[in-house]
Design a protein around this motif. Sequence first.
Motif, PDB file in Angstrom:
ATOM      1  N   GLY A 124       0.809  -1.215   0.000  1.00  0.00           N
ATOM      2  CA  GLY A 124       0.000   0.000   0.000  1.00  0.00           C
ATOM      3  C   GLY A 124       0.840   1.262   0.000  1.00  0.00           C
ATOM      4  O   GLY A 124       2.061   1.212   0.017  1.00  0.00           O
ATOM      5  N   ILE A 125       0.127   2.377   0.041  1.00  0.00           N
ATOM      6  CA  ILE A 125       0.766   3.694  -0.045  1.00  0.00           C
ATOM      7  C   ILE A 125       1.405   4.088   1.289  1.00  0.00           C
ATOM      8  O   ILE A 125       2.328   4.879   1.321  1.00  0.00           O
ATOM      9  CB  ILE A 125      -0.259   4.734  -0.528  1.00  0.00           C
ATOM     10  N   MET A 126       0.919   3.546   2.399  1.00  0.00           N
ATOM     11  CA  MET A 126       1.503   3.924   3.671  1.00  0.00           C
ATOM     12  C   MET A 126       2.677   3.000   3.997  1.00  0.00           C
ATOM     13  O   MET A 126       2.683   1.844   3.647  1.00  0.00           O
ATOM     14  CB  MET A 126       0.464   3.867   4.790  1.00  0.00           C
ATOM     15  N   GLY A 127       3.658   3.549   4.649  1.00  0.00           N
ATOM     16  CA  GLY A 127       4.844   2.795   5.001  1.00  0.00           C
ATOM     17  C   GLY A 127       5.899   3.746   5.521  1.00  0.00           C
ATOM     18  O   GLY A 127       5.636   4.929   5.742  1.00  0.00           O
ATOM     19  N   VAL A 128       7.094   3.231   5.679  1.00  0.00           N
ATOM     20  CA  VAL A 128       8.201   4.018   6.223  1.00  0.00           C
ATOM     21  C   VAL A 128       8.448   5.279   5.396  1.00  0.00           C
ATOM     22  O   VAL A 128       8.570   6.373   5.933  1.00  0.00           O
ATOM     23  CB  VAL A 128       9.476   3.149   6.301  1.00  0.00           C
ATOM     24  N   TRP A 129       8.530   5.113   4.078  1.00  0.00           N
ATOM     25  CA  TRP A 129       8.839   6.261   3.210  1.00  0.00           C
ATOM     26  C   TRP A 129       7.698   7.265   3.195  1.00  0.00           C
ATOM     27  O   TRP A 129       7.925   8.471   3.249  1.00  0.00           O
ATOM     28  CB  TRP A 129       9.205   5.792   1.808  1.00  0.00           C
ATOM     29  N   ALA A 130       6.460   6.780   3.113  1.00  0.00           N
ATOM     30  CA  ALA A 130       5.298   7.679   3.131  1.00  0.00           C
ATOM     31  C   ALA A 130       5.262   8.464   4.439  1.00  0.00           C
ATOM     32  O   ALA A 130       5.024   9.681   4.432  1.00  0.00           O
ATOM     33  CB  ALA A 130       4.012   6.880   2.937  1.00  0.00           C
ATOM     34  N   ASP A 131       5.511   7.773   5.556  1.00  0.00           N
ATOM     35  CA  ASP A 131       5.521   8.453   6.855  1.00  0.00           C
ATOM     36  C   ASP A 131       6.588   9.542   6.893  1.00  0.00           C
ATOM     37  O   ASP A 131       6.366  10.646   7.399  1.00  0.00           O
ATOM     38  CB  ASP A 131       5.774   7.452   7.986  1.00  0.00           C
ATOM     39  N   ILE A 137       7.982  11.180   4.321  1.00  0.00           N
ATOM     40  CA  ILE A 137       7.626  12.292   3.429  1.00  0.00           C
ATOM     41  C   ILE A 137       6.542  13.152   4.073  1.00  0.00           C
ATOM     42  O   ILE A 137       6.632  14.381   4.086  1.00  0.00           O
ATOM     43  CB  ILE A 137       7.188  11.775   2.044  1.00  0.00           C
ATOM     44  N   ASN A 138       5.503  12.508   4.623  1.00  0.00           N
ATOM     45  CA  ASN A 138       4.421  13.260   5.262  1.00  0.00           C
ATOM     46  C   ASN A 138       4.927  14.098   6.431  1.00  0.00           C
ATOM     47  O   ASN A 138       4.538  15.258   6.583  1.00  0.00           O
ATOM     48  CB  ASN A 138       3.309  12.308   5.738  1.00  0.00           C
ATOM     49  N   ALA A 139       5.799  13.525   7.252  1.00  0.00           N
ATOM     50  CA  ALA A 139       6.350  14.255   8.395  1.00  0.00           C
ATOM     51  C   ALA A 139       7.163  15.458   7.931  1.00  0.00           C
ATOM     52  O   ALA A 139       7.115  16.535   8.531  1.00  0.00           O
ATOM     53  CB  ALA A 139       7.204  13.329   9.258  1.00  0.00           C
ATOM     54  N   SER A 140       7.903  15.293   6.838  1.00  0.00           N
ATOM     55  CA  SER A 140       8.700  16.399   6.299  1.00  0.00           C
ATOM     56  C   SER A 140       7.796  17.519   5.778  1.00  0.00           C
ATOM     57  O   SER A 140       8.012  18.694   6.070  1.00  0.00           O
ATOM     58  CB  SER A 140       9.614  15.896   5.184  1.00  0.00           C
ATOM     59  N   ILE A 141       6.772  17.144   5.009  1.00  0.00           N
ATOM     60  CA  ILE A 141       5.856  18.147   4.443  1.00  0.00           C
ATOM     61  C   ILE A 141       5.182  18.946   5.563  1.00  0.00           C
ATOM     62  O   ILE A 141       5.050  20.164   5.476  1.00  0.00           O
ATOM     63  CB  ILE A 141       4.807  17.471   3.535  1.00  0.00           C
ATOM     64  N   VAL A 182      17.051  24.951   0.470  1.00  0.00           N
ATOM     65  CA  VAL A 182      16.216  24.253  -0.514  1.00  0.00           C
ATOM     66  C   VAL A 182      14.752  24.194  -0.095  1.00  0.00           C
ATOM     67  O   VAL A 182      13.864  24.214  -0.939  1.00  0.00           O
ATOM     68  CB  VAL A 182      16.778  22.821  -0.759  1.00  0.00           C
ATOM     69  N   GLY A 183      14.488  24.113   1.205  1.00  0.00           N
ATOM     70  CA  GLY A 183      13.107  24.064   1.671  1.00  0.00           C
ATOM     71  C   GLY A 183      12.509  22.672   1.583  1.00  0.00           C
ATOM     72  O   GLY A 183      13.205  21.687   1.370  1.00  0.00           O
ATOM     73  N   ARG A 184      11.187  22.614   1.745  1.00  0.00           N
ATOM     74  CA  ARG A 184      10.473  21.342   1.827  1.00  0.00           C
ATOM     75  C   ARG A 184       9.665  21.056   0.565  1.00  0.00           C
ATOM     76  O   ARG A 184       9.305  21.961  -0.167  1.00  0.00           O
ATOM     77  CB  ARG A 184       9.509  21.356   3.022  1.00  0.00           C
ATOM     78  N   ILE A 185       9.357  19.784   0.395  1.00  0.00           N
ATOM     79  CA  ILE A 185       8.400  19.357  -0.627  1.00  0.00           C
ATOM     80  C   ILE A 185       7.012  19.799  -0.157  1.00  0.00           C
ATOM     81  O   ILE A 185       6.734  19.775   1.042  1.00  0.00           O
ATOM     82  CB  ILE A 185       8.455  17.809  -0.797  1.00  0.00           C
ATOM     83  N   ALA A 186       6.130  20.181  -1.091  1.00  0.00           N
ATOM     84  CA  ALA A 186       4.804  20.669  -0.713  1.00  0.00           C
ATOM     85  C   ALA A 186       3.736  19.583  -0.775  1.00  0.00           C
ATOM     86  O   ALA A 186       2.814  19.579   0.035  1.00  0.00           O
ATOM     87  CB  ALA A 186       4.396  21.834  -1.620  1.00  0.00           C
TER      88      ALA A 186
END
Length: 146
Positions: free
Chosen positions: A1-8, A10-14, A29-33
């Motif tokens: 699925g879409i949730m996992g270590v990497w998704a978590d 990325i979401n925490a960074s955003i 550079v800033g953050r991903i939106a």
Amino acid sequence: GIMGVWADRINASIKGETPLPSVIERLGVGRIAEWRPGFVKKVWPLDAELLNPAGVLFGGYLGVLADQVLSFATMTVLKDHESLRTGDLSIDFFRPIAEGPLEIEGHVINRSRSQVHTEARFLLPGGKLAARGLATFAVLGGEPAS
């Protein structure tokens, strides 16, 4: 699925729940939106300190922005036990960048067992394409760094 270590991650960074790595902080550079599998986007306000004497963005800095966007786009298609290493990065310059903000999109072009090919598109205000970054990432099977 879409949730996992990497998704978590990325979401925490955003959301700004994790501090920016010192290299990202130092380089401004800033953050991903936003993101979805195979895609990321950010809006980067043009920093006048990075303009060359001709008044356009220093080309090497596009490599810094591209590396971040391409890496994050690639993270969106990794499994929990995988990690990535940049194998190749190239930039095509089409138009000088003298005004911002820049909209930067990262798209995964292809994912195979051992490689991910990713494209970044740098869009000027008004939507014209200013530059394109292309990267190939090696997919490693070890545990991602925490």
